[in-house]
Write an enzyme that holds these catalytic residues in place. Structure first.
Site, PDB file in Angstrom:
ATOM      1  N   ASP A 208       0.908  -1.149   0.000  1.00  0.00           N
ATOM      2  CA  ASP A 208       0.000   0.000   0.000  1.00  0.00           C
ATOM      3  C   ASP A 208       0.938   1.188   0.000  1.00  0.00           C
ATOM      4  O   ASP A 208       1.575   1.471   1.013  1.00  0.00           O
ATOM      5  CB  ASP A 208      -0.874  -0.014   1.258  1.00  0.00           C
ATOM      6  CG  ASP A 208      -1.877   1.129   1.238  1.00  0.00           C
ATOM      7  OD1 ASP A 208      -1.478   2.259   0.895  1.00  0.00           O
ATOM      8  OD2 ASP A 208      -3.053   0.894   1.564  1.00  0.00           O
ATOM      9  N   HIS A 209       1.067   1.849  -1.138  1.00  0.00           N
ATOM     10  CA  HIS A 209       2.157   2.819  -1.233  1.00  0.00           C
ATOM     11  C   HIS A 209       2.001   3.983  -0.262  1.00  0.00           C
ATOM     12  O   HIS A 209       2.960   4.677   0.039  1.00  0.00           O
ATOM     13  CB  HIS A 209       2.362   3.297  -2.678  1.00  0.00           C
ATOM     14  CG  HIS A 209       1.395   4.335  -3.152  1.00  0.00           C
ATOM     15  ND1 HIS A 209       0.149   4.029  -3.602  1.00  0.00           N
ATOM     16  CD2 HIS A 209       1.503   5.676  -3.256  1.00  0.00           C
ATOM     17  CE1 HIS A 209      -0.471   5.132  -3.966  1.00  0.00           C
ATOM     18  NE2 HIS A 209       0.326   6.163  -3.765  1.00  0.00           N
ATOM     19  N   HIS A 271      -5.707   2.919   1.258  1.00  0.00           N
ATOM     20  CA  HIS A 271      -4.930   4.082   1.697  1.00  0.00           C
ATOM     21  C   HIS A 271      -5.588   4.817   2.884  1.00  0.00           C
ATOM     22  O   HIS A 271      -4.952   5.109   3.891  1.00  0.00           O
ATOM     23  CB  HIS A 271      -4.761   5.097   0.561  1.00  0.00           C
ATOM     24  CG  HIS A 271      -4.188   4.530  -0.696  1.00  0.00           C
ATOM     25  ND1 HIS A 271      -3.329   3.459  -0.705  1.00  0.00           N
ATOM     26  CD2 HIS A 271      -4.340   4.889  -2.003  1.00  0.00           C
ATOM     27  CE1 HIS A 271      -2.980   3.181  -1.965  1.00  0.00           C
ATOM     28  NE2 HIS A 271      -3.587   4.032  -2.761  1.00  0.00           N
TER      29      HIS A 271
HETATM   30  C1  BG6 Z   1      -3.543   4.862  -6.317  1.00  0.00           C
HETATM   31  C2  BG6 Z   1      -4.908   4.944  -6.947  1.00  0.00           C
HETATM   32  O1  BG6 Z   1      -3.456   3.779  -5.444  1.00  0.00           O
HETATM   33  O2  BG6 Z   1      -3.284   6.057  -5.593  1.00  0.00           O
HETATM   34  C3  BG6 Z   1      -5.025   6.151  -7.837  1.00  0.00           C
HETATM   35  O3  BG6 Z   1      -5.146   3.779  -7.720  1.00  0.00           O
HETATM   36  C4  BG6 Z   1      -4.638   7.398  -7.080  1.00  0.00           C
HETATM   37  O4  BG6 Z   1      -6.351   6.290  -8.345  1.00  0.00           O
HETATM   38  C5  BG6 Z   1      -3.288   7.208  -6.409  1.00  0.00           C
HETATM   39  O5  BG6 Z   1      -4.588   8.466  -7.999  1.00  0.00           O
HETATM   40  C6  BG6 Z   1      -2.939   8.395  -5.537  1.00  0.00           C
HETATM   41  O6  BG6 Z   1      -1.628   8.244  -5.078  1.00  0.00           O
HETATM   42  P1  BG6 Z   1      -0.777   9.508  -4.636  1.00  0.00           P
HETATM   43  O7  BG6 Z   1       0.494   8.934  -4.134  1.00  0.00           O
HETATM   44  O8  BG6 Z   1      -0.630  10.364  -5.855  1.00  0.00           O
HETATM   45  O9  BG6 Z   1      -1.585  10.189  -3.586  1.00  0.00           O
END
Ligand code: BG6
Length: 512
Positions: A208-209, A271
């Protein structure tokens, strides 16, 4: 609003972050879906930057597996062109690229083609000799989750992966899987059954980044590295909490993917709930993966599950106005691109405190933040009641992105003879205090996986509890045809989301 800058003693920072970290192990990273969007935008640029900062293990190789990957040279050329578009730094450094390119290999094949896995096995033997990867294999499934079972089955059949009872057995094989992990609790459990048939839990890294973001990790340091917050961090002092993940962009050409996910499966189930868990969990006994994930799991388990009949009262669904015009989206799509909801955590610490969650695309700005709204002052000492009512309660804001930092809104006397009281914001900015931008989340997470550190990856029970929480929302929306409000691009969201809060006398922090 006046801003008083907080002096940050940056010389303390190294001590906070100096927990010794293991070196990442020599390994081959096998990237399924190397020609896909995720690999192009995130994973390959992250690897390039790790090469640039000499952070990757010296003995490393990247093997791309996909139907359309072509020969080694074709893959290298393709990745080079894509890097130009997606690297966070440009121009591409030729010397770094050359180093990176020299360890990139291609294996063409379909996920269910056993013969292709024989080719993969041969290639891995070759790179082990050429790059000294020591037989350690990190399989990254950057594919739709529908392909996971086929890949796992073939990896097992071709003996490229074996369950390891002990985490420290060498050589190791680990698997990184990407969200959305299933479509609901039942399909996630099916997926888990497949992974359990092939791997032990310690071999599975559910990425989960958001957990790799520096400011998300700082939530724990902020809470547990400062003694002043813990006594206030509960229902006695906090009136309500708002968690916002707003994006200005739309679905950016990922219409057909988004049609299958929608906002809940795309960012809320993962997230947003991970951020909520870090903000609300109990103090862990230590900072290791077992303890931290136990604490997060408890909170996710305590999130109040809504009955179908309650969903319409607690959740607002929205869709940005021109969503239907996105490629891959049908004209009558009811896929929500926005959700706002009131949630509760039924445990001792948070009982009765509303948690307002909001996520959406096509909104006024890109902002991810958590704000803790403290209770109002209990009695009025400054002039009349009307003056006191103008004193806003304290708000502590954790800004996850952009302008990463923390701010605290407090009341202050306005200079002058009278008893004027105004609000001021004390603000700490990461960029100013540490004079550097935080690294990309994927860089950190890839290295952690090569080290065998699963702290920042979701454990199976956390994901199950998160699905348990969102499943009734999705079921009610899909079965009961709950209303979907259309909002203009660049708006704050649908007006119904404001009403959701005003019913309990609250207001959203503007998305600005
Ligand atoms: C991803 C989603 O996990 O996270 C995307 O699939 C979203 O839809 C993105 O835009 C947002 O990531 P960050 O790091 O730009 O907030």
């Amino acid at each position: 609003m006046p801003n008083s800058r907080v002096q940050v003693q940056t010389e303390l920072a190294p001590r906070l972050t100096s927990r010794p970290q293991r070196e990442p192990d020599a390994c081959a990273l096998i990237l399924f879906g190397i020609t896909g969007d995720l690999a192009r935008r995130k994973i390959v640029p992250a690897l390039y930057h790790l090469v640039a900062s000499n952070a990757l293990p010296e003995n490393f190789a990247l093997v791309g597996f996909s139907r359309s990957v072509g020969e080694d040279s074709a893959l290298r050329q393709r990745l080079r062109e894509e890097l130009e578009q997606h690297s966070r730094t440009t121009p591409i450094d030729e010397a770094v690229w050359e180093r990176f390119a020299s360890c990139i290999y291609a294996v063409p094949g379909a996920a269910d083609d056993l013969v292709a896995y024989a080719r993969l096995s041969k290639k891995l033997d070759e790179v082990a000799i050429q790059h000294g990867t020591q037989g350690n294999h990190l399989f990254y499934f950057a594919t739709p989750s529908s392909a996971f079972p086929a890949i796992l089955t073939q990896l097992k059949k071709s003996e490229l992966i074996t369950p390891r009872r002990k985490a420290d057995t060498r050589p190791w094989s680990r698997v990184i899987i990407e969200k959305p992990l299933g479509q609901d609790l039942a399909s996630f459990q099916d997926l888990t059954a497949v992974t359990r048939g092939v791997l032990e839990e310690h071999q599975v890294y559910r990425i989960d980044h958001y957990l790799g973001k520096e400011t998300v990790q700082n939530i724990l340091v902020f809470r547990f590295g400062n003694a002043i917050f813990e006594p206030l961090w509960n229902r006695n002092h906090i009136d309500h909490v708002q968690i916002t993940m707003a994006e200005a962009i739309g679905v950016e050409g990922r219409g057909s993917f988004y049609e299958e996910t929608g906002v809940v499966r795309d960012v809320v189930q993962n997230h947003l709930l991970q951020v909520l868990a870090l903000c609300t969990m109990e103090p862990p006994v230590d900072f290791g993966p077992y303890e931290i994930r136990n604490m997060k799991s408890q909170v996710l388990r305590s999130l109040r599950r809504l009955h179908p009949g309650e969903v319409s009262d607690h959740v607002v669904w929205g869709q940005y106005a021109d969503y239907h015009e996105e490629p891959g989206v049908t004209g009558d799509s009811r896929t929500p691109t926005y959700l706002a909801m009131r949630a509760y955590i039924d445990n001792w610490r948070w009982n009765g405190v509303p948690f307002y969650l909001r996520a959406g695309k096509g909104l006024a700005n890109r902002v991810t933040e958590v704000s803790f709204h403290f209770r109002s002052i209990p009695t009025c000492l400054f002039g009349d009641e009307a003056t006191c009512q103008m004193i806003p309660p304290n708000v502590l804001k954790l800004r996850i992105q952009p302008n990463e930092g923390i701010s605290l809104h407090v009341a202050s006397k306005v200079p002058g003879e009278g008893q004027g009281v105004g609000g001021v914001t004390m603000d700490f900015s990461y960029a100013e205090a540490f004079a550097k931008t935080p690294p990309e989340a994927y860089e950190r997470l890839l290295l952690d996986c090569m080290r065998g550190d699963a702290t920042l990856f979701a454990r199976v029970d956390e994901v199950e509890f998160s699905w348990e929480f969102v499943d009734p929302l999705l079921a009610a929306y899909e079965a009961e045809q709950l209303p979907l409000s259309v909002y203009e691009r660049g708006a704050q969201g649908p007006p119904e989301a404001d009403e959701l809060l005003s019913r309990s006398g609250h207001q959203w922090v503007p998305i600005a």
